[in-house]
Write a protein that holds these residues in place. Structure first.
Motif, PDB file in Angstrom:
ATOM      1  N   MET A  57       0.821  -1.209   0.000  1.00 38.84           N
ATOM      2  CA  MET A  57       0.000   0.000   0.000  1.00 38.84           C
ATOM      3  C   MET A  57       0.855   1.260   0.000  1.00 38.84           C
ATOM      4  N   SER A 117      -6.577   0.602  -5.806  1.00 39.10           N
ATOM      5  CA  SER A 117      -7.903   0.047  -5.477  1.00 39.10           C
ATOM      6  C   SER A 117      -7.866  -1.487  -5.530  1.00 39.10           C
ATOM      7  N   ASP A 119      -5.240  -3.286  -4.862  1.00 35.03           N
ATOM      8  CA  ASP A 119      -4.520  -3.678  -3.645  1.00 35.03           C
ATOM      9  C   ASP A 119      -5.449  -3.691  -2.431  1.00 35.03           C
ATOM     10  N   ARG A 120      -6.297  -2.668  -2.305  1.00 34.67           N
ATOM     11  CA  ARG A 120      -7.249  -2.603  -1.179  1.00 34.67           C
ATOM     12  C   ARG A 120      -8.297  -3.720  -1.299  1.00 34.67           C
ATOM     13  N   TYR A 121      -8.663  -4.036  -2.519  1.00 34.74           N
ATOM     14  CA  TYR A 121      -9.627  -5.119  -2.767  1.00 34.74           C
ATOM     15  C   TYR A 121      -9.076  -6.456  -2.260  1.00 34.74           C
ATOM     16  N   ILE A 124      -8.833  -6.451   1.698  1.00 35.22           N
ATOM     17  CA  ILE A 124     -10.105  -6.500   2.436  1.00 35.22           C
ATOM     18  C   ILE A 124     -10.915  -7.748   2.101  1.00 35.22           C
ATOM     19  N   TYR A 215     -14.429  -1.614  -5.716  1.00 36.07           N
ATOM     20  CA  TYR A 215     -15.160  -1.006  -4.608  1.00 36.07           C
ATOM     21  C   TYR A 215     -16.557  -1.608  -4.429  1.00 36.07           C
ATOM     22  N   ALA A 233     -11.854  -0.990   6.261  1.00 37.47           N
ATOM     23  CA  ALA A 233     -12.172  -0.569   4.887  1.00 37.47           C
ATOM     24  C   ALA A 233     -12.311   0.945   4.799  1.00 37.47           C
ATOM     25  N   THR A 236      -8.806   2.823   5.232  1.00 36.71           N
ATOM     26  CA  THR A 236      -7.849   2.696   4.126  1.00 36.71           C
ATOM     27  C   THR A 236      -8.410   3.154   2.779  1.00 36.71           C
ATOM     28  N   CYS A 237      -9.726   3.099   2.619  1.00 35.32           N
ATOM     29  CA  CYS A 237     -10.327   3.421   1.321  1.00 35.32           C
ATOM     30  C   CYS A 237     -10.768   4.884   1.182  1.00 35.32           C
ATOM     31  N   HIS A 240      -8.247   7.159  -0.610  1.00 31.68           N
ATOM     32  CA  HIS A 240      -8.154   6.775  -2.028  1.00 31.68           C
ATOM     33  C   HIS A 240      -9.344   7.286  -2.829  1.00 31.68           C
TER      34      HIS A 240
END
Length: 308
Positions: A57, A117, A119-121, A124, A215, A233, A236-237, A240
């Motif tokens: 991240m 996005s 990476d966050r997906y 999570i 998302y 979520a 961290t989101c 972004h």
């Protein structure tokens, strides 16, 4: 027909006589540029020097901050010189160089935000498999792709535009813009238009579609998951999403202004809106992530408190 090589320069037609106010604008923009340089460089150094931040991240964030430096440097020095100058012209090669810098900055920004996005997906939606899916090798590959891919696409756009036959050399902007150059063409621009649509899809709509998909999946997990998952979520989101919305907001003004007649809008407002995504985004991102990401915020606090 007049060949583009017969023009040695482009004239930037959006500048107007502001007399002594030009020194005020020069100081404001210089201060903004210095702030952008300091904020982005600080966070790049913080991420690079702290092993605890050597996570996917933060490495993607570092790439984003490097792009902010690249984009703002492609605009600000040129803009500052033009403000002080009484003759608002730019050589043809330098104009296309600036077009390449501005457009590649935009493309890299969208691709970077899409990768972040993704990476966050993974973090999570697949927390147990995250470390095996997002390896260091994959992070390096994604960062490389986020730069090389947009550069190649924009190089094609610039190359096609530079080979056009032009009937004029007045660009109604305060910086060089590819669409404004294409509008000056006497020759057929069908290839430019088709390539432009394809390039826009791959470097703008493609990343945006990926962001929407990731998302949507993240929201599904949040609604069905625990309170802790939702908090993770959101924390961290949120930065972004705010960064993405701010960039799209600014870029949409530039697209609308290029494609439609906005002569009814005051010129100073048109100039501000056309520069928004190139001036505010590079400052918005480091401030947003520096304040919102607790790890970065705490390290910066410790850094400044130890210096004091």
């Amino acid at each position: 027909m007049t060949n583009s090589t017969q023009f040695s320069y482009f004239k930037l037609g959006a500048y107007f006589d502001i007399r002594l106010l030009k020194y005020v604008f020069f100081l404001i923009l210089t201060s903004l540029y210095v702030l952008i340089l300091c904020a982005n460089l600080l966070l790049i150094v913080v991420i690079c020097l702290n092993r605890s931040l050597h996570e996917p991240m933060y490495l993607f964030l570092c790439s984003l901050f490097v792009n902010e430096l690249y984009g703002s440097t492609g605009l600000f020095p040129f803009l500052l010189l033009q403000i002080l100058s009484d003759i608002h012209t730019v050589s043809v090669p330098f104009c296309f160089l600036q077009i390449f810098c501005v457009y590649s900055y935009v493309a890299v920004e969208f691709v970077n935000l899409a990768i972040m996005s993704y990476d966050r997906y993974l973090a999570i939606c697949y927390p147990l498999q995250y470390n095996t899916r997002m390896t260091f090798k994959k992070v390096v590959m994604l960062i490389g792709v986020s730069w090389l891919y947009p550069f190649l696409v924009v190089a094609g756009t610039t190359s096609l535009s530079s080979s056009l036959q032009l009937c004029g050399n007045i660009i109604d902007k305060v910086f060089c813009d590819n669409y404004s150059v294409v509008k000056l063409a006497c020759s057929d621009t069908t290839v430019n238009n088709i390539y432009g649509l394809i390039a826009t899809y791959f470097v703008v709509f493609g990343p945006v579609i990926l962001i929407i998909y990731t998302y949507t999946r993240i929201l599904k997990v949040c609604f069905s998951g625990s309170k802790q998952t939702r908090q993770k979520a959101v924390s961290t989101c949120t930065p972004h999403l705010a960064s993405l919305l701010n960039f799209c907001f600014g870029a949409s003004f530039e697209v609308l202004q290029s494609r439609f007649n906005m002569s009814s809008v005051p010129i100073i407002l048109r100039i501000f809106l056309s520069l928004y995504f190139l001036t505010c985004q590079p400052l918005f991102n480091p401030l947003l992530y520096g304040l919102k990401m607790s790890k970065i915020r705490n390290i910066c606090k410790n850094l400044f408190s130890s210096e004091v």
